[in-house]
Design a protein around this motif. Structure first.
Motif, PDB file in Angstrom:
ATOM      1  N   ASP A 156       0.831  -1.211   0.000  1.00 31.01           N
ATOM      2  CA  ASP A 156       0.000   0.000   0.000  1.00 31.01           C
ATOM      3  C   ASP A 156       0.866   1.263   0.000  1.00 31.01           C
ATOM      4  O   ASP A 156       0.553   2.248  -0.690  1.00 31.01           O
ATOM      5  CB  ASP A 156      -0.917   0.014   1.232  1.00 31.01           C
ATOM      6  N   HIS A 157       1.944   1.235   0.777  1.00 30.99           N
ATOM      7  CA  HIS A 157       2.850   2.394   0.845  1.00 30.99           C
ATOM      8  C   HIS A 157       3.460   2.682  -0.519  1.00 30.99           C
ATOM      9  O   HIS A 157       3.511   3.838  -0.958  1.00 30.99           O
ATOM     10  CB  HIS A 157       3.949   2.130   1.871  1.00 30.99           C
ATOM     11  N   LEU A 158       3.905   1.640  -1.200  1.00 34.05           N
ATOM     12  CA  LEU A 158       4.497   1.821  -2.522  1.00 34.05           C
ATOM     13  C   LEU A 158       3.466   2.331  -3.521  1.00 34.05           C
ATOM     14  O   LEU A 158       3.767   3.186  -4.365  1.00 34.05           O
ATOM     15  CB  LEU A 158       5.102   0.505  -3.013  1.00 34.05           C
ATOM     16  N   TYR A 159       2.239   1.829  -3.417  1.00 32.92           N
ATOM     17  CA  TYR A 159       1.191   2.294  -4.330  1.00 32.92           C
ATOM     18  C   TYR A 159       0.917   3.784  -4.111  1.00 32.92           C
ATOM     19  O   TYR A 159       0.770   4.554  -5.081  1.00 32.92           O
ATOM     20  CB  TYR A 159      -0.096   1.499  -4.141  1.00 32.92           C
ATOM     21  N   ASN A 160       0.854   4.196  -2.863  1.00 35.65           N
ATOM     22  CA  ASN A 160       0.629   5.622  -2.569  1.00 35.65           C
ATOM     23  C   ASN A 160       1.753   6.480  -3.134  1.00 35.65           C
ATOM     24  O   ASN A 160       1.516   7.596  -3.621  1.00 35.65           O
ATOM     25  CB  ASN A 160       0.503   5.829  -1.062  1.00 35.65           C
ATOM     26  N   GLN A 161       2.964   5.945  -3.074  1.00 38.70           N
ATOM     27  CA  GLN A 161       4.111   6.664  -3.619  1.00 38.70           C
ATOM     28  C   GLN A 161       3.993   6.783  -5.134  1.00 38.70           C
ATOM     29  O   GLN A 161       4.243   7.856  -5.705  1.00 38.70           O
ATOM     30  CB  GLN A 161       5.391   5.907  -3.246  1.00 38.70           C
ATOM     31  N   VAL A 162       3.626   5.689  -5.790  1.00 41.16           N
ATOM     32  CA  VAL A 162       3.422   5.699  -7.241  1.00 41.16           C
ATOM     33  C   VAL A 162       2.327   6.702  -7.608  1.00 41.16           C
ATOM     34  O   VAL A 162       2.477   7.489  -8.559  1.00 41.16           O
ATOM     35  CB  VAL A 162       3.044   4.289  -7.746  1.00 41.16           C
ATOM     36  N   PHE A 163       1.247   6.665  -6.850  1.00 45.62           N
ATOM     37  CA  PHE A 163       0.115   7.558  -7.116  1.00 45.62           C
ATOM     38  C   PHE A 163       0.544   9.024  -7.046  1.00 45.62           C
ATOM     39  O   PHE A 163       0.230   9.825  -7.943  1.00 45.62           O
ATOM     40  CB  PHE A 163      -1.008   7.289  -6.103  1.00 45.62           C
ATOM     41  N   ARG A 164       1.289   9.392  -6.006  1.00 40.33           N
ATOM     42  CA  ARG A 164       1.719  10.785  -5.835  1.00 40.33           C
ATOM     43  C   ARG A 164       2.648  11.220  -6.966  1.00 40.33           C
ATOM     44  O   ARG A 164       2.489  12.319  -7.523  1.00 40.33           O
ATOM     45  CB  ARG A 164       2.413  10.960  -4.484  1.00 40.33           C
ATOM     46  N   GLU A 165       3.607  10.359  -7.324  1.00 38.01           N
ATOM     47  CA  GLU A 165       4.568  10.717  -8.372  1.00 38.01           C
ATOM     48  C   GLU A 165       3.882  10.908  -9.717  1.00 38.01           C
ATOM     49  O   GLU A 165       4.183  11.864 -10.452  1.00 38.01           O
ATOM     50  CB  GLU A 165       5.640   9.634  -8.472  1.00 38.01           C
ATOM     51  N   LEU A 166       2.971  10.013 -10.037  1.00 35.37           N
ATOM     52  CA  LEU A 166       2.288  10.118 -11.326  1.00 35.37           C
ATOM     53  C   LEU A 166       1.325  11.297 -11.364  1.00 35.37           C
ATOM     54  O   LEU A 166       1.153  11.942 -12.407  1.00 35.37           O
ATOM     55  CB  LEU A 166       1.557   8.808 -11.637  1.00 35.37           C
ATOM     56  N   LEU A 167       0.725  11.586 -10.233  1.00 32.27           N
ATOM     57  CA  LEU A 167      -0.183  12.744 -10.165  1.00 32.27           C
ATOM     58  C   LEU A 167       0.586  14.028 -10.440  1.00 32.27           C
ATOM     59  O   LEU A 167       0.118  14.902 -11.190  1.00 32.27           O
ATOM     60  CB  LEU A 167      -0.854  12.799  -8.792  1.00 32.27           C
ATOM     61  N   VAL A 168       1.772  14.146  -9.851  1.00 30.88           N
ATOM     62  CA  VAL A 168       2.609  15.326 -10.087  1.00 30.88           C
ATOM     63  C   VAL A 168       2.978  15.436 -11.559  1.00 30.88           C
ATOM     64  O   VAL A 168       2.927  16.526 -12.153  1.00 30.88           O
ATOM     65  CB  VAL A 168       3.884  15.270  -9.210  1.00 30.88           C
ATOM     66  N   LEU A 169       3.345  14.304 -12.162  1.00 31.86           N
ATOM     67  CA  LEU A 169       3.695  14.313 -13.583  1.00 31.86           C
ATOM     68  C   LEU A 169       2.533  14.786 -14.445  1.00 31.86           C
ATOM     69  O   LEU A 169       2.713  15.574 -15.383  1.00 31.86           O
ATOM     70  CB  LEU A 169       4.123  12.912 -14.027  1.00 31.86           C
ATOM     71  N   MET A 170       1.327  14.320 -14.131  1.00 33.31           N
ATOM     72  CA  MET A 170       0.148  14.701 -14.920  1.00 33.31           C
ATOM     73  C   MET A 170      -0.156  16.181 -14.780  1.00 33.31           C
ATOM     74  O   MET A 170      -0.564  16.837 -15.749  1.00 33.31           O
ATOM     75  CB  MET A 170      -1.062  13.860 -14.502  1.00 33.31           C
ATOM     76  N   ILE A 171       0.045  16.711 -13.580  1.00 29.93           N
ATOM     77  CA  ILE A 171      -0.212  18.135 -13.343  1.00 29.93           C
ATOM     78  C   ILE A 171       0.809  18.991 -14.084  1.00 29.93           C
ATOM     79  O   ILE A 171       0.468  20.004 -14.707  1.00 29.93           O
ATOM     80  CB  ILE A 171      -0.197  18.448 -11.832  1.00 29.93           C
ATOM     81  N   GLU A 172       2.067  18.558 -14.014  1.00 33.89           N
ATOM     82  CA  GLU A 172       3.138  19.341 -14.626  1.00 33.89           C
ATOM     83  C   GLU A 172       3.147  19.223 -16.152  1.00 33.89           C
ATOM     84  O   GLU A 172       3.541  20.163 -16.844  1.00 33.89           O
ATOM     85  CB  GLU A 172       4.491  18.898 -14.071  1.00 33.89           C
ATOM     86  N   ASN A 173       2.723  18.075 -16.651  1.00 33.14           N
ATOM     87  CA  ASN A 173       2.761  17.846 -18.102  1.00 33.14           C
ATOM     88  C   ASN A 173       1.532  17.046 -18.523  1.00 33.14           C
ATOM     89  O   ASN A 173       1.540  15.820 -18.515  1.00 33.14           O
ATOM     90  CB  ASN A 173       4.047  17.110 -18.477  1.00 33.14           C
ATOM     91  N   PRO A 174       0.464  17.749 -18.919  1.00 29.26           N
ATOM     92  CA  PRO A 174      -0.794  17.060 -19.286  1.00 29.26           C
ATOM     93  C   PRO A 174      -0.641  16.028 -20.404  1.00 29.26           C
ATOM     94  O   PRO A 174      -1.472  15.125 -20.523  1.00 29.26           O
ATOM     95  CB  PRO A 174      -1.701  18.217 -19.731  1.00 29.26           C
ATOM     96  N   SER A 175       0.418  16.124 -21.212  1.00 29.82           N
ATOM     97  CA  SER A 175       0.599  15.160 -22.296  1.00 29.82           C
ATOM     98  C   SER A 175       0.913  13.757 -21.772  1.00 29.82           C
ATOM     99  O   SER A 175       0.848  12.782 -22.522  1.00 29.82           O
ATOM    100  CB  SER A 175       1.723  15.611 -23.237  1.00 29.82           C
ATOM    101  N   THR A 176       1.251  13.660 -20.484  1.00 26.85           N
ATOM    102  CA  THR A 176       1.569  12.355 -19.891  1.00 26.85           C
ATOM    103  C   THR A 176       0.335  11.655 -19.328  1.00 26.85           C
ATOM    104  O   THR A 176       0.442  10.518 -18.847  1.00 26.85           O
ATOM    105  CB  THR A 176       2.598  12.521 -18.746  1.00 26.85           C
ATOM    106  N   ILE A 177      -0.805  12.317 -19.389  1.00 24.35           N
ATOM    107  CA  ILE A 177      -1.986  11.816 -18.678  1.00 24.35           C
ATOM    108  C   ILE A 177      -2.368  10.400 -19.102  1.00 24.35           C
ATOM    109  O   ILE A 177      -2.638   9.543 -18.254  1.00 24.35           O
ATOM    110  CB  ILE A 177      -3.179  12.780 -18.860  1.00 24.35           C
ATOM    111  N   ASN A 178      -2.408  10.129 -20.402  1.00 20.82           N
ATOM    112  CA  ASN A 178      -2.830   8.792 -20.854  1.00 20.82           C
ATOM    113  C   ASN A 178      -1.935   7.697 -20.296  1.00 20.82           C
ATOM    114  O   ASN A 178      -2.420   6.732 -19.688  1.00 20.82           O
ATOM    115  CB  ASN A 178      -2.829   8.725 -22.385  1.00 20.82           C
ATOM    116  N   GLN A 179      -0.625   7.835 -20.508  1.00 20.45           N
ATOM    117  CA  GLN A 179       0.282   6.790 -20.036  1.00 20.45           C
ATOM    118  C   GLN A 179       0.300   6.725 -18.512  1.00 20.45           C
ATOM    119  O   GLN A 179       0.345   5.626 -17.944  1.00 20.45           O
ATOM    120  CB  GLN A 179       1.700   7.023 -20.561  1.00 20.45           C
TER     121      GLN A 179
END
Length: 218
Positions: free
Chosen positions: A158-181
């Motif tokens: 669960d801890h690792l999943y939360n970490q993945v979730f936070r990192e990917l969320l930041v990427l999507m916010i910073e660069n909307p072109s990454t949203i699909n992947q």
């Protein structure tokens, strides 16, 4: 040969089939995460087609459990063992389905350049694979302490999943072109997190066999 001895042999055979199913599911998880990390579409396709064997093995175990209950009319601990094995086979089959779902994310990403190195997702997969083995051995040996130790590892997943979730969320916010992947990778993390929950369910079945009581370890 006594009836009891025949019944014990049937239970041992059932345990072996559960373990074989667990090994197959572990292989499916390994193939799925490797296909994602290495963007290997051939491996992803092998995982998807391999799900047929998982389903067939689970159906065979289900049939054997039903036959044992109908012909042997077990009670108390013996009945709990059969019920537990039946439910564990279902949890393993569902984990196999989730491995297929990860392989499908690989197919969707295809040859696109990955938006980030995949580090935590493989760690999650490795933990889940360890949990499967530890959980099935705990069930076979009716070891409640080992079952609870396995379930505790779900917190790490669960801890690792939360970490993945936070990192990917930041990427999507910073660069909307990454949203699909990023969405496909988030789904993959969620599928692995769900596998951890099913492993915890396996521990609960072990405790049920040992104590006769239902426990909630999630």
């Amino acid at each position: 040969m006594t009836t009891r001895h025949l019944f014990d042999e049937a239970l041992e055979d059932l345990n072996q089939k559960i373990y074989q199913l667990g090994e197959l599911v572990r292989s499916q998880i390994d193939g799925a995460i490797n296909s994602l990390v290495n963007q290997n579409l051939e491996t992803a396709n092998q995982v998807i087609t391999g799900d047929i064997q998982v389903n067939e093995m689970q159906a065979s175990i289900e049939e054997q459990c039903t036959l044992l209950m109908a012909t042997q009319q077990p009670f108390a601990r013996d009945l709990r063992k059969i019920v537990a094995n039946f439910k564990i086979s279902i949890y393993l089959e569902r984990m196999g389905d989730l491995a297929v779902d990860i392989a499908k994310q690989t197919m969707r990403i295809g040859s696109q350049e990955l938006i980030k190195p995949l580090i935590d997702l493989p760690r999650m997969a490795e933990l889940v694979r360890e949990m499967v083995v530890q959980g099935l051995l705990a069930c076979k040996n009716e070891n409640a302490e080992e079952a609870m130790a396995m379930a505790a590892k779900d917190d790490m997943v669960d801890h690792l999943y939360n970490q993945v979730f936070r990192e990917l969320l930041v990427l999507m916010i910073e660069n909307p072109s990454t949203i699909n992947q990023a969405t496909y990778l988030l789904f993959s993390g969620r599928f692995l997190e769900r596998m951890g929950d099913y492993c915890t369910n396996i521990s609960e079945e072990t405790l049920y066999v040992v104590t006769g009581k239902r426990s909630d370890l999630n």
